[in-house]
Design a protein around this motif. Sequence first.
Motif, short mmCIF file in Angstrom:
data_model
loop_
_atom_site.label_atom_id
_atom_site.label_comp_id
_atom_site.label_asym_id
_atom_site.label_seq_id
_atom_site.Cartn_x
_atom_site.Cartn_y
_atom_site.Cartn_z
N LEU A 8 -20.25 82.48 4.74
CA LEU A 8 -19.47 83.64 4.34
C LEU A 8 -20.39 84.83 4.20
O LEU A 8 -21.40 84.76 3.50
CB LEU A 8 -18.76 83.36 3.00
CG LEU A 8 -17.99 84.52 2.39
CD1 LEU A 8 -16.80 84.88 3.26
CD2 LEU A 8 -17.53 84.17 0.98
N ASN A 9 -20.07 85.91 4.87
CA ASN A 9 -20.84 87.14 4.79
C ASN A 9 -19.91 88.21 4.25
O ASN A 9 -19.18 88.86 5.00
CB ASN A 9 -21.37 87.52 6.18
CG ASN A 9 -22.20 88.79 6.16
OD1 ASN A 9 -22.30 89.47 5.14
ND2 ASN A 9 -22.77 89.13 7.29
N LYS A 10 -19.91 88.39 2.94
CA LYS A 10 -19.02 89.36 2.30
C LYS A 10 -19.75 90.00 1.13
O LYS A 10 -20.43 89.33 0.36
CB LYS A 10 -17.75 88.67 1.81
CG LYS A 10 -16.76 89.63 1.18
CD LYS A 10 -15.47 88.93 0.83
CE LYS A 10 -14.47 89.91 0.30
NZ LYS A 10 -13.16 89.29 0.10
N ILE A 11 -19.60 91.30 1.02
CA ILE A 11 -20.20 92.04 -0.09
C ILE A 11 -19.14 92.98 -0.67
O ILE A 11 -18.37 93.58 0.07
CB ILE A 11 -21.46 92.81 0.35
CG1 ILE A 11 -22.11 93.51 -0.83
CG2 ILE A 11 -21.16 93.77 1.48
CD1 ILE A 11 -23.50 94.01 -0.56
N CYS A 12 -19.10 93.05 -1.99
CA CYS A 12 -18.19 93.96 -2.71
C CYS A 12 -19.06 94.88 -3.56
O CYS A 12 -19.93 94.42 -4.29
CB CYS A 12 -17.25 93.17 -3.61
SG CYS A 12 -16.26 91.93 -2.77
N LEU A 13 -18.81 96.18 -3.46
CA LEU A 13 -19.60 97.16 -4.20
C LEU A 13 -18.69 98.21 -4.83
O LEU A 13 -17.67 98.58 -4.25
CB LEU A 13 -20.58 97.88 -3.27
CG LEU A 13 -21.67 97.05 -2.61
CD1 LEU A 13 -22.38 97.88 -1.54
CD2 LEU A 13 -22.66 96.55 -3.64
N ILE A 14 -19.09 98.69 -5.98
CA ILE A 14 -18.51 99.89 -6.59
C ILE A 14 -19.67 100.84 -6.80
O ILE A 14 -20.67 100.48 -7.43
CB ILE A 14 -17.82 99.59 -7.94
CG1 ILE A 14 -16.63 98.66 -7.72
CG2 ILE A 14 -17.38 100.90 -8.61
CD1 ILE A 14 -15.96 98.21 -9.02
N GLY A 15 -19.54 102.04 -6.25
CA GLY A 15 -20.62 103.00 -6.39
C GLY A 15 -20.17 104.41 -6.07
O GLY A 15 -18.99 104.65 -5.79
N TYR A 16 -21.12 105.32 -6.10
CA TYR A 16 -20.86 106.74 -5.88
C TYR A 16 -21.55 107.20 -4.60
O TYR A 16 -22.71 106.87 -4.39
CB TYR A 16 -21.37 107.57 -7.06
CG TYR A 16 -20.62 107.32 -8.34
CD1 TYR A 16 -19.50 108.08 -8.66
CD2 TYR A 16 -21.02 106.32 -9.21
CE1 TYR A 16 -18.80 107.85 -9.84
CE2 TYR A 16 -20.32 106.09 -10.39
CZ TYR A 16 -19.22 106.86 -10.69
OH TYR A 16 -18.52 106.62 -11.85
N LEU A 17 -20.83 107.99 -3.79
CA LEU A 17 -21.43 108.53 -2.57
C LEU A 17 -22.58 109.46 -2.92
O LEU A 17 -22.44 110.33 -3.77
CB LEU A 17 -20.39 109.31 -1.75
CG LEU A 17 -19.58 108.48 -0.74
CD1 LEU A 17 -18.58 107.60 -1.42
CD2 LEU A 17 -18.94 109.38 0.28
#
Length: 135
Positions: A8-17
Motif C-alpha cells: 500500500l502506497n498512501k499518504i495523508c497530510l494536513i498542512g499549509y501551502l
Amino acid sequence: MIMTQRGLNKICLIGYLGQDPEIRYTADKKPVAVFSIATGESWKDKETGEVKERTQWHRIVVYNKLAEIVAAHLKKGTQVYLEGRLQTRKWLDNLGAERQSTEVVVDINGMLQMLGSKSDTEKLPDDNASEIKDD
C-alpha cells in the motif's frame, strides 16, 4: 482485500501551502499543478522542558482537471487535507550529477480538501470545507 503482494502506497497530510501553486502542461497538453505544503510537529524537550517545533516540507504534484481547480482556488497559506501516493523521481542535473526528489502525487485515486472557513481562504462556496476529486 488482500495487499500482501502489492503493498500500500498512501499518504495523508494536513498542512499549509508555502506558495501559490505553479501550473505547467505536459507535452500532450495535460495540466500539472506543483506546490509545497508545510506540516509541523511539536514536543517537549525532556531535559529543558522547552517546547520544540519542527516543520517538514512536502512537494505535491496534482494532475489533470484537479490541477486546474488547484491553480484557480488554492493560494499561499491555504490549509489543505490531501491523500495521495509517494513517488520518487531520479534525473541528472546540468552538471551530470544524479538528483532525486520524493513527492506526493494526488491523482484519480487521491483527494484534496480545502480546510478553513470562507473568510480564511475565499475558496469554493462551502462554509467549512470543500472537497475536490479528480473524476
